[in-house]
Motif scaffolding. Sequence first.
Motif, mmCIF file in Angstrom:
data_model
loop_
_atom_site.group_PDB
_atom_site.id
_atom_site.type_symbol
_atom_site.label_atom_id
_atom_site.label_comp_id
_atom_site.label_asym_id
_atom_site.label_seq_id
_atom_site.Cartn_x
_atom_site.Cartn_y
_atom_site.Cartn_z
ATOM 1 N N PHE A 1 0.705 -1.396 0.054
ATOM 2 C CA PHE A 1 -0.020 -0.069 0.183
ATOM 3 C C PHE A 1 0.792 1.361 -0.186
ATOM 4 O O PHE A 1 0.503 2.255 -0.816
ATOM 5 C CB PHE A 1 -0.994 0.064 1.126
ATOM 6 N N GLY A 2 1.946 1.396 0.862
ATOM 7 C CA GLY A 2 2.493 2.694 1.341
ATOM 8 C C GLY A 2 3.242 3.267 0.072
ATOM 9 O O GLY A 2 2.891 4.403 -0.355
ATOM 10 N N ALA A 3 4.047 2.526 -0.608
ATOM 11 C CA ALA A 3 4.692 3.131 -1.866
ATOM 12 C C ALA A 3 3.795 3.565 -2.917
ATOM 13 O O ALA A 3 3.914 4.834 -3.579
ATOM 14 C CB ALA A 3 5.600 2.219 -2.344
ATOM 15 N N TYR A 4 2.803 2.850 -3.263
ATOM 16 C CA TYR A 4 1.934 3.000 -4.385
ATOM 17 C C TYR A 4 0.915 4.286 -4.094
ATOM 18 O O TYR A 4 0.573 5.261 -4.736
ATOM 19 C CB TYR A 4 0.912 2.030 -4.772
ATOM 20 N N ASP A 5 0.774 4.353 -2.604
ATOM 21 C CA ASP A 5 -0.239 5.329 -2.166
ATOM 22 C C ASP A 5 0.392 6.807 -2.443
ATOM 23 O O ASP A 5 -0.107 7.816 -2.687
ATOM 24 C CB ASP A 5 -0.537 5.228 -0.647
ATOM 25 N N TYR A 6 1.918 6.889 -1.863
ATOM 26 C CA TYR A 6 2.414 8.060 -1.985
ATOM 27 C C TYR A 6 2.766 8.409 -3.340
ATOM 28 O O TYR A 6 2.929 9.628 -3.831
ATOM 29 C CB TYR A 6 3.797 7.983 -1.198
ATOM 30 N N PHE A 7 3.223 7.532 -4.137
ATOM 31 C CA PHE A 7 3.114 7.598 -5.815
ATOM 32 C C PHE A 7 1.828 8.227 -6.423
ATOM 33 O O PHE A 7 1.885 9.180 -7.139
ATOM 34 C CB PHE A 7 3.614 6.436 -6.438
ATOM 35 N N GLN A 8 0.775 7.699 -6.050
ATOM 36 C CA GLN A 8 -0.617 8.491 -6.433
ATOM 37 C C GLN A 8 -0.812 9.729 -5.988
ATOM 38 O O GLN A 8 -1.126 10.542 -6.703
ATOM 39 C CB GLN A 8 -1.828 7.436 -5.818
ATOM 40 N N ARG A 9 -0.494 10.101 -4.768
ATOM 41 C CA ARG A 9 -0.419 11.208 -4.334
ATOM 42 C C ARG A 9 0.549 12.353 -5.000
ATOM 43 O O ARG A 9 0.085 13.549 -4.998
ATOM 44 C CB ARG A 9 -0.130 11.652 -2.597
ATOM 45 N N LEU A 10 1.646 11.929 -5.235
ATOM 46 C CA LEU A 10 2.648 12.668 -5.826
ATOM 47 C C LEU A 10 2.020 13.223 -7.323
ATOM 48 O O LEU A 10 1.984 14.280 -7.681
ATOM 49 C CB LEU A 10 4.013 12.069 -6.128
ATOM 50 N N VAL A 11 1.461 12.036 -7.930
ATOM 51 C CA VAL A 11 0.830 12.393 -9.349
ATOM 52 C C VAL A 11 -0.167 13.305 -9.245
ATOM 53 O O VAL A 11 -0.597 14.100 -10.130
ATOM 54 C CB VAL A 11 0.650 10.980 -9.984
ATOM 55 N N GLY A 12 -0.902 13.074 -8.111
ATOM 56 C CA GLY A 12 -2.009 13.980 -8.167
ATOM 57 C C GLY A 12 -1.672 15.610 -7.799
ATOM 58 O O GLY A 12 -2.359 16.389 -8.336
ATOM 59 N N ALA A 13 -0.586 15.671 -7.064
ATOM 60 C CA ALA A 13 -0.262 16.956 -6.692
ATOM 61 C C ALA A 13 0.568 17.692 -7.947
ATOM 62 O O ALA A 13 0.373 18.870 -8.110
ATOM 63 C CB ALA A 13 0.794 17.011 -5.338
ATOM 64 N N VAL A 14 1.081 16.632 -8.561
ATOM 65 C CA VAL A 14 1.827 17.348 -10.009
ATOM 66 C C VAL A 14 0.856 17.828 -11.041
ATOM 67 O O VAL A 14 0.785 18.694 -11.859
ATOM 68 C CB VAL A 14 2.878 16.459 -10.413
ATOM 69 N N PHE A 15 -0.159 16.691 -11.445
ATOM 70 C CA PHE A 15 -0.846 16.543 -12.638
ATOM 71 C C PHE A 15 -2.422 16.825 -12.247
ATOM 72 O O PHE A 15 -3.227 16.883 -13.080
ATOM 73 C CB PHE A 15 -0.360 15.210 -13.328
ATOM 74 N N GLY A 16 -2.717 16.647 -11.165
ATOM 75 C CA GLY A 16 -4.153 16.870 -10.644
ATOM 76 C C GLY A 16 -5.027 15.811 -10.762
ATOM 77 O O GLY A 16 -4.613 14.962 -10.959
ATOM 78 N N SER A 17 -6.173 16.122 -11.043
ATOM 79 C CA SER A 17 -7.307 14.796 -11.050
ATOM 80 C C SER A 17 -7.114 13.971 -12.262
ATOM 81 O O SER A 17 -7.261 12.792 -12.364
ATOM 82 C CB SER A 17 -8.715 15.304 -10.935
ATOM 83 N N LYS A 18 -6.620 14.817 -13.683
ATOM 84 C CA LYS A 18 -6.471 13.912 -14.795
ATOM 85 C C LYS A 18 -5.306 12.818 -14.466
ATOM 86 O O LYS A 18 -5.523 11.671 -14.990
ATOM 87 C CB LYS A 18 -6.145 14.786 -15.822
ATOM 88 N N ILE B 1 -3.751 7.260 -13.738
ATOM 89 C CA ILE B 1 -3.009 6.098 -12.866
ATOM 90 C C ILE B 1 -4.120 5.063 -12.587
ATOM 91 O O ILE B 1 -3.695 3.761 -12.526
ATOM 92 C CB ILE B 1 -2.445 6.803 -11.693
ATOM 93 N N LEU B 2 -5.230 5.497 -11.943
ATOM 94 C CA LEU B 2 -6.197 4.568 -11.399
ATOM 95 C C LEU B 2 -6.685 3.589 -12.830
ATOM 96 O O LEU B 2 -7.070 2.590 -12.787
ATOM 97 C CB LEU B 2 -7.442 5.125 -11.031
#
Length: 394
Positions: free
Chosen positions: A43-60, A65-66
């Motif tokens: 969970f941990g690594a993927y969760d933080y990677f997903q947050r990073l992508v969301g912070a940089v590129f937004g909801s798109k 990623i989803l």
Amino acid sequence: MGMQWLLVCHGLITLLVVISFLCGQWPIFQGTFVERIHYFLTFGAYDYFQRLVGAVFGSKGTNFILSIEYFCCDRPNPILQILYVAIIGGIYYMIANSCFSYMPGYYLSGAHRYISLMGVVVGILFFILTSFSDPGIVKAENVLQYLNAYPYDEVLYKEKECTTCKIPKPARSKHCSICNRCVARFDHHCGWMNNCIGERNNRYFLGFLLWHLLLCLYGSVAVALVLAGRLKELRVVYILTVYYGIENTFRDLAPHVVQWLLRSYNTQILLMIFLAIVSLLLAGFFGYHVNLCLTNTTTNETFKWQEHLTWQKKLNEARASAAALKASISDLRTEAKPPESKWRAFFRKSPLEDAVEAIAKQNTYNKGCFSNLGEVIFPFSSRPSFSQTKTKAG
């Protein structure tokens, strides 16, 4: 040069994340060493990677990623299998290209060229066995045998029918929504294998983890010995001390030796660090699954126990609140009791710990370490008594 910088960035980011969760700096990484590593892997690594992508590129970016996650992990496809072959083939090629020219060397013989190749081949064989073997599919033809092999514990499993397969649902089984089939002693669905991990192939999955752990350890040690051999063969320490006048102490020599290695063998050093980090992660993942085997629990059952524990905790809290209310009413009618000793309250077990111990005792499938391990190595469906059950019933 681009590949080297990619390895550098990947190694540094992975190392920082590993150090952070091993030190327990993040709230999500609390618990034992094995629990932290398992959480990081799942969970941990993927969760933080997903947050990073969301912070940089937004909801798109998050939706992209989803969608990739759904395509790769939530439906049967060989993408991750192909990726595994590409990774292990690419790493082996880089090691062969950068290290084989130094074999035989001061510490390693030329035989390690063939030993490493055999190690990779065995790892791929474990991968094929796990990916394409029957995980223990429950069908109408064998459901009776599985019903007899795994009795209902009336806690996590009760007698019911699979709404999709329309057959009785044996205890410890689960209908995999990705593969669309019921699997006996279901552990989890592995996207890397494009297969479920269940009663029949859990042993191959453990062998896959163990072998790749040993393979990565072997690779990191072998590369380290190649570098150490080059130091000996080129007499680097002798040159530094005699010609450059550096003191023959570890403190004085280490910075110069490291600098020389980074300039001359940076690819080998990056490969060694990468393999060492992967070894650490595989050790945690393998340790977690070994612990499950020794306690005769599956990953799926771990989540079920957590849900049951949460429900039991809430029930105990409700009962405690009711008892406290009743006691407060009775205290109004009688004299107050002396307060409990702080030391006794400190050393008394919490209700949560009591619930954990109670649930551990309720695991009727735990029959001792050796018996539990034997159930994984020699699953019920591979034993002669399993096939005889239907004959006797008939």
